[in-house]
Write a protein that holds these residues in place. Structure first.
Motif, PDB file in Angstrom:
ATOM      1  N   SER A  64       0.721  -1.112   0.130  1.00 20.55           N
ATOM      2  CA  SER A  64       0.056   0.093  -0.044  1.00 20.55           C
ATOM      3  C   SER A  64       0.888   1.154  -0.167  1.00 20.55           C
ATOM      4  CB  SER A  64      -1.049   0.022   1.323  1.00 20.55           C
ATOM      5  OG  SER A  64      -0.204   0.193   2.413  1.00 20.55           O
ATOM      6  N   THR A  65       1.998   1.319   0.460  1.00 20.21           N
ATOM      7  CA  THR A  65       3.073   2.409   0.500  1.00 20.21           C
ATOM      8  C   THR A  65       3.505   2.652  -0.880  1.00 20.21           C
ATOM      9  OG1 THR A  65       3.493   2.006   3.008  1.00 20.21           O
ATOM     10  CG2 THR A  65       5.195   3.269   1.714  1.00 20.21           C
ATOM     11  N   ILE A  66       3.923   1.654  -1.417  1.00 18.51           N
ATOM     12  CA  ILE A  66       4.459   1.596  -2.751  1.00 18.51           C
ATOM     13  C   ILE A  66       3.532   2.240  -3.690  1.00 18.51           C
ATOM     14  CG2 ILE A  66       5.019   0.135  -4.747  1.00 18.51           C
ATOM     15  CD1 ILE A  66       6.608  -1.548  -2.745  1.00 18.51           C
ATOM     16  N   ALA A  67       2.112   1.705  -3.376  1.00 22.90           N
ATOM     17  CA  ALA A  67       0.969   2.250  -4.280  1.00 22.90           C
ATOM     18  C   ALA A  67       0.725   3.789  -4.254  1.00 22.90           C
ATOM     19  CB  ALA A  67      -0.132   1.332  -3.863  1.00 22.90           C
ATOM     20  N   LEU A  68       0.911   4.306  -2.884  1.00 25.85           N
ATOM     21  CA  LEU A  68       0.790   5.703  -2.808  1.00 25.85           C
ATOM     22  C   LEU A  68       1.707   6.174  -3.334  1.00 25.85           C
ATOM     23  CD1 LEU A  68      -0.133   5.569   1.245  1.00 25.85           C
ATOM     24  CD2 LEU A  68      -1.678   6.588  -0.782  1.00 25.85           C
ATOM     25  N   ALA A  69       3.092   5.959  -3.260  1.00 29.96           N
ATOM     26  CA  ALA A  69       4.204   6.626  -3.792  1.00 29.96           C
ATOM     27  C   ALA A  69       3.983   6.569  -5.349  1.00 29.96           C
ATOM     28  CB  ALA A  69       5.587   5.582  -3.502  1.00 29.96           C
ATOM     29  N   LYS A  70       3.778   5.540  -6.041  1.00 37.04           N
ATOM     30  CA  LYS A  70       3.331   5.465  -7.394  1.00 37.04           C
ATOM     31  C   LYS A  70       2.290   6.466  -7.915  1.00 37.04           C
ATOM     32  CE  LYS A  70       5.689   1.328  -8.209  1.00 37.04           C
ATOM     33  NZ  LYS A  70       5.623  -0.152  -8.813  1.00 37.04           N
ATOM     34  N   ALA A  71       1.319   6.425  -6.997  1.00 39.91           N
ATOM     35  CA  ALA A  71       0.130   7.549  -7.418  1.00 39.91           C
ATOM     36  C   ALA A  71       0.401   8.759  -7.289  1.00 39.91           C
ATOM     37  CB  ALA A  71      -1.180   6.760  -6.446  1.00 39.91           C
ATOM     38  N   GLY A  72       1.287   9.069  -6.382  1.00 34.41           N
ATOM     39  CA  GLY A  72       1.696  10.440  -6.282  1.00 34.41           C
ATOM     40  C   GLY A  72       2.963  11.153  -7.263  1.00 34.41           C
ATOM     41  N   ARG A  73       3.114  10.160  -8.084  1.00 36.02           N
ATOM     42  CA  ARG A  73       4.346  10.450  -8.878  1.00 36.02           C
ATOM     43  C   ARG A  73       4.174  11.792  -9.699  1.00 36.02           C
ATOM     44  NH1 ARG A  73       4.620   5.998 -12.991  1.00 36.02           N
ATOM     45  NH2 ARG A  73       5.545   4.860 -10.923  1.00 36.02           N
ATOM     46  N   ALA A  74       3.185  12.187 -10.284  1.00 33.58           N
ATOM     47  CA  ALA A  74       2.765  13.470 -11.371  1.00 33.58           C
ATOM     48  C   ALA A  74       3.239  14.595 -10.255  1.00 33.58           C
ATOM     49  CB  ALA A  74       1.526  13.422 -11.772  1.00 33.58           C
ATOM     50  N   ASP A  75       2.768  14.600  -9.093  1.00 37.50           N
ATOM     51  CA  ASP A  75       3.011  15.771  -8.113  1.00 37.50           C
ATOM     52  C   ASP A  75       4.741  16.119  -8.095  1.00 37.50           C
ATOM     53  OD1 ASP A  75       0.862  16.874  -7.580  1.00 37.50           O
ATOM     54  OD2 ASP A  75       0.232  15.589  -5.996  1.00 37.50           O
ATOM     55  N   TRP A  76       5.410  15.291  -8.039  1.00 38.49           N
ATOM     56  CA  TRP A  76       6.768  15.495  -7.865  1.00 38.49           C
ATOM     57  C   TRP A  76       7.514  16.185  -9.119  1.00 38.49           C
ATOM     58  CZ3 TRP A  76       8.268  14.996  -3.400  1.00 38.49           C
ATOM     59  CH2 TRP A  76       7.784  14.002  -2.568  1.00 38.49           C
ATOM     60  N   TYR A  77       6.704  16.087 -10.257  1.00 41.72           N
ATOM     61  CA  TYR A  77       7.315  16.817 -11.449  1.00 41.72           C
ATOM     62  C   TYR A  77       6.481  18.070 -11.905  1.00 41.72           C
ATOM     63  CZ  TYR A  77       9.935  12.657 -11.340  1.00 41.72           C
ATOM     64  OH  TYR A  77      10.746  11.482 -10.931  1.00 41.72           O
ATOM     65  N   ASP A  78       5.629  18.561 -11.156  1.00 44.03           N
ATOM     66  CA  ASP A  78       4.341  19.584 -11.250  1.00 44.03           C
ATOM     67  C   ASP A  78       4.590  20.513 -10.005  1.00 44.03           C
ATOM     68  OD1 ASP A  78       2.719  21.190 -12.307  1.00 44.03           O
ATOM     69  OD2 ASP A  78       1.077  19.732 -11.948  1.00 44.03           O
ATOM     70  N   GLN A 106      -8.921   8.214  -5.944  1.00 39.48           N
ATOM     71  CA  GLN A 106      -8.382   7.616  -7.327  1.00 39.48           C
ATOM     72  C   GLN A 106      -7.581   6.481  -7.241  1.00 39.48           C
ATOM     73  OE1 GLN A 106      -5.686  11.065  -8.301  1.00 39.48           O
ATOM     74  NE2 GLN A 106      -7.385  12.272  -8.995  1.00 39.48           N
ATOM     75  N   LEU A 107      -7.332   5.876  -6.016  1.00 39.36           N
ATOM     76  CA  LEU A 107      -6.519   4.611  -5.667  1.00 39.36           C
ATOM     77  C   LEU A 107      -7.546   3.394  -6.067  1.00 39.36           C
ATOM     78  CD1 LEU A 107      -4.475   5.649  -2.606  1.00 39.36           C
ATOM     79  CD2 LEU A 107      -3.708   5.190  -4.637  1.00 39.36           C
ATOM     80  N   THR A 108      -6.958   2.188  -6.171  1.00 38.80           N
ATOM     81  CA  THR A 108      -8.044   1.086  -6.406  1.00 38.80           C
ATOM     82  C   THR A 108      -8.502   0.836  -5.132  1.00 38.80           C
ATOM     83  OG1 THR A 108      -6.271  -0.450  -6.000  1.00 38.80           O
ATOM     84  CG2 THR A 108      -6.337   0.139  -8.024  1.00 38.80           C
ATOM     85  N   ALA A 109      -9.899   0.066  -5.185  1.00 37.71           N
ATOM     86  CA  ALA A 109     -10.753  -0.360  -3.939  1.00 37.71           C
ATOM     87  C   ALA A 109      -9.714  -1.186  -2.897  1.00 37.71           C
ATOM     88  CB  ALA A 109     -11.863  -0.856  -4.379  1.00 37.71           C
ATOM     89  N   GLU A 110      -8.803  -1.952  -3.661  1.00 39.83           N
ATOM     90  CA  GLU A 110      -8.116  -2.739  -2.919  1.00 39.83           C
ATOM     91  C   GLU A 110      -7.081  -1.946  -2.064  1.00 39.83           C
ATOM     92  OE1 GLU A 110      -4.973  -6.561  -3.269  1.00 39.83           O
ATOM     93  OE2 GLU A 110      -5.661  -5.566  -5.123  1.00 39.83           O
ATOM     94  N   ILE A 111      -6.486  -0.921  -2.501  1.00 40.76           N
ATOM     95  CA  ILE A 111      -5.380  -0.210  -1.889  1.00 40.76           C
ATOM     96  C   ILE A 111      -6.358   0.841  -0.705  1.00 40.76           C
ATOM     97  CG2 ILE A 111      -3.876   1.545  -1.952  1.00 40.76           C
ATOM     98  CD1 ILE A 111      -2.691  -1.201  -2.877  1.00 40.76           C
ATOM     99  N   VAL A 112      -7.368   1.069  -1.142  1.00 43.74           N
ATOM    100  CA  VAL A 112      -8.132   1.937  -0.048  1.00 43.74           C
ATOM    101  C   VAL A 112      -8.436   1.148   1.037  1.00 43.74           C
ATOM    102  CG1 VAL A 112     -10.261   3.304   0.188  1.00 43.74           C
ATOM    103  CG2 VAL A 112      -9.029   3.592  -1.957  1.00 43.74           C
ATOM    104  N   ALA A 113      -9.010   0.014   0.801  1.00 43.06           N
ATOM    105  CA  ALA A 113      -9.315  -0.819   1.978  1.00 43.06           C
ATOM    106  C   ALA A 113      -7.879  -1.140   2.820  1.00 43.06           C
ATOM    107  CB  ALA A 113     -10.215  -2.218   1.419  1.00 43.06           C
ATOM    108  N   GLN A 114      -6.952  -1.387   2.387  1.00 44.38           N
ATOM    109  CA  GLN A 114      -5.614  -1.661   3.084  1.00 44.38           C
ATOM    110  C   GLN A 114      -5.111  -0.431   4.009  1.00 44.38           C
ATOM    111  OE1 GLN A 114      -2.603  -2.967   0.533  1.00 44.38           O
ATOM    112  NE2 GLN A 114      -3.817  -4.571  -0.387  1.00 44.38           N
ATOM    113  N   LEU A 115      -5.789   0.828   3.520  1.00 43.89           N
ATOM    114  CA  LEU A 115      -5.530   1.907   4.483  1.00 43.89           C
ATOM    115  C   LEU A 115      -6.483   2.435   5.052  1.00 43.89           C
ATOM    116  CD1 LEU A 115      -3.806   3.822   1.143  1.00 43.89           C
ATOM    117  CD2 LEU A 115      -2.502   2.964   3.066  1.00 43.89           C
ATOM    118  N   SER A 116      -7.862   1.944   4.884  1.00 42.06           N
ATOM    119  CA  SER A 116      -8.942   2.476   5.585  1.00 42.06           C
ATOM    120  C   SER A 116      -8.827   2.143   7.119  1.00 42.06           C
ATOM    121  CB  SER A 116     -10.334   2.023   5.281  1.00 42.06           C
ATOM    122  OG  SER A 116     -11.302   2.280   5.863  1.00 42.06           O
ATOM    123  N   PRO A 117      -9.460   3.148   7.918  1.00 46.31           N
ATOM    124  CA  PRO A 117      -9.538   2.810   9.543  1.00 46.31           C
ATOM    125  C   PRO A 117     -10.463   1.678   9.759  1.00 46.31           C
ATOM    126  CG  PRO A 117     -10.389   5.191   8.861  1.00 46.31           C
ATOM    127  CD  PRO A 117      -9.764   4.489   7.647  1.00 46.31           C
TER     128      PRO A 117
END
Length: 359
Positions: free
Chosen positions: A55-69, A343-354
């Motif tokens: 889930s951490t890797i998924a977050l890192a990849k999902a935020g990729r565009a921000d690093w270059y903008d 914007q993340l997949t349902a699987e990743i959101v579930a892994q992060l959800s309280p």
């Protein structure tokens, strides 16, 4: 009444507030005199997409565009190198595969880090994609966006009580009281305490202390271009920092929420482990410090609305991954607060959800 109150002025709180400030009035409450006083201000932050849990890797990849903008200029090349002594081969190979590292010759490794002891270090593997994060620049970039959108940052605001009221929340600090429709808990090591004040069940967050020693540049070398160095199993690390070298045991010692201080035994053990890999004799540290890295029981971040109360949003449990997950984590927190589809997949959101902690 504000639309959003964010408790905590570290990178989790400021990034979430910046996102939400585009959709309503925001107020950040920080108990200390300035932002990022605790964990965020003591981070040896590195951006590496293949580091951490799925889930951490998924977050890192999902935020990729921000690093270059939006965050252009915050990253700079660093790379990291995994090293192996005799007897560490099994863990070395496991780490190399998990992080998708490229093994290099010892001659090449020593060319990159000239103090490596080739009589002791048998193997090395590296990543050239890892980058340094200018943590202050990143924090200020989000804070500037927040203020530009009319958001307010209130320092010296220690939360004393939280009450559910009609249409939102009332947060009482030592001298002032604030109200908002939505409450974002980005209080780091104090996250469970904030939940308890709000009448919600704790998650079981555990703050972990990590001590860091700062050494003068070894042997008169300039370490500014060296990759970050790791021992297998992350038993220690060393990283260039403003002309010096910081070294840590990478330990995780449970601690109450507090202004952490370094442990002398941990500092000594970190320097002893580092010494096994290098030719230069370790000198007396020129400074040291400690910070808390706070984990949820399953070591995934906790991002999203509380299942008992959708107007209470969790943004905690970063466990040392706060900076490089912040671009996507803040988007998920904002989506939760606004009732929008992530914007993340349902699987990743579930892994992060309280909600995963509700029996």
């Amino acid at each position: 009444m504000d639309d959003f109150i964010i408790i905590g002025g570290g990178i989790a709180g400021i990034s979430a507030a910046a996102r939400l400030s585009e959709h309503g009035t925001c107020r950040v409450l920080e108990r200390e005199a300035h932002l990022a006083y605790h964990s965020s201000g003591r981070s040896a932050a590195l951006y590496e997409e293949n580091y951490g849990s799925p889930s951490t890797i998924a977050l890192a990849k999902a935020g990729r565009a921000d690093w270059y903008d939006f965050l252009a200029g915050v990253l700079s090349p660093r790379g990291f190198m995994l090293l192996c002594l005799r007897g560490e081969e099994t863990q070395f190979d496991a780490d190399r595969r998990h992080m998708d590292l490229t093994e290099i010759s010892m001659a090449e490794a020593q060319a990159r880090v000239p103090i490596l002891d080739l009589q002791e270090v048998l193997r090395a593997a590296c990543s050239t994609t890892a980058q340094d994060i200018d943590t202050d620049m990143m924090l200020q970039r989000f804070a500037k966006l927040l203020r530009r959108n009319g958001g307010v940052i209130e320092t010296h605001q220690s939360v004393q009580a939280i009450q559910k009221i009609a249409g939102g929340w009332q947060v009482t600090c030592e001298e002032q009281t604030f109200t908002a429709r939505r409450l974002i808990n980005a209080a780091g090591a104090w996250g469970d305490e904030i939940a308890a004040l709000a009448g919600l069940a704790p998650i079981g967050l555990t703050p972990m202390r990590r001590s860091v020693a700062r050494l003068a540049a070894p042997g008169g070398h300039d370490p500014s271009t060296w990759p970050m160095l790791f021992g297998p199993g992350e038993r220690w690390y060393a990283k260039a920092d403003a002309g010096a070298l910081i070294v840590s045991l990478a330990e995780e010692t449970p601690s109450p929420p507090m202004d952490a201080w370094p442990d002398d035994h941990d500092l000594a053990e970190a320097l002893a482990r580092y010494q096994d890999y290098v030719t230069e004799e370790v000198t007396r540290p020129i400074s040291s410090w400690a910070g808390l890295r706070t984990f949820a029981p399953d070591r995934n971040l906790v991002l999203g609305a509380a299942p008992q109360e959708e107007s209470f949003i969790w943004a905690v449990g970063q466990g040392g991954y706060g900076f490089f997950t912040a671009p996507a984590a803040s988007q998920l927190v904002a989506a939760s607060a606004l009732g929008r589809k992530p914007q993340l997949t349902a699987e990743i959101v579930a892994q992060l959800s309280p909600a995963r902690f509700v029996a």
